[in-house]
Design an enzyme around this catalytic site. Structure first.
Site: not given
Ligand code: PH2
Ligand code: MG
Ligand code: MG
Length: 155
Positions: A81, A90, A93, A95
């Site tokens: 990443r 990325r 990710d 979270d």
């Molecule tokens: N993550 C984001 C911003 N926008 N859009 C989608 N569809 N999926 C994501 O995981 C995503 C995003 C910021 O981490």
């Molecule tokens: Mg995110």
């Molecule tokens: Mg994140």
């Protein structure tokens, strides 16, 4: 219950998510992963970014939220990443969305995740796993948050 959101929009997206899920399952017991869904990027200026695969995982742990967060960051780093700018495409990710009833509001870590209530790509897969889970901030269940979002979508 701990909730982790998975996202990838660079490289072998499915492999990144499946590999990360098996690593997260190494420290969350009773781990379950949702379906992996393709979603359009959400957010200002991201319209032309590549599509995401997203999923959500849930499990249990006695680790503190910050320890979970540090493990997630290490898994992201190992997946190559890069963070050239905010919301850059990325490989992976991860979270931390919810950690039971805990609320944290620190510079680098907010729990519950401050934007998860507006994100269909988090709520929809989470509703598959834990529709009756309650957001400790609003007191609403995941199903209720998703219904609220659907009403907002239809104007
Ligand atoms: N993550 C984001 C911003 N926008 N859009 C989608 N569809 N999926 C994501 O995981 C995503 C995003 C910021 O981490
Ligand atoms: Mg995110
Ligand atoms: Mg994140």
């Amino acid at each position: 219950m701990v909730v982790v959101a998975f996202g990838s929009n660079v490289g072998d997206r499915r492999r990144e998510i499946v590999d990360a899920a098996s690593q997260v399952a190494g420290f969350l017991s009773a781990f379950r992963l949702s379906a992996i869904i393709e979603t359009a990027p959400v957010g200002a200026g991201l319209e032309n970014d590549p599509p995401f695969l997203n999923a959500v995982g849930v499990g249990e742990t006695r680790l503190a939220p910050r320890a979970i967060y540090e493990r997630l960051r290490a898994i992201e780093a190992a997946a190559g990443r890069m963070r050239p700018y905010r919301n850059a495409p990325r490989t992976l990710d991860l979270d931390l969305i919810l950690a039971g009833e805990v609320t944290i509001d620190e510079e680098d870590l907010q729990v519950p995740h401050p934007r998860f209530r507006d994100r269909r790509f988090v709520l929809e897969p989470l509703a598959e796993l834990a529709p009756d889970l309650r957001d400790p901030v609003t007191g609403l269940t995941i199903r209720e948050l998703l219904d609220r979002l659907s009403v907002a979508d239809s104007g």
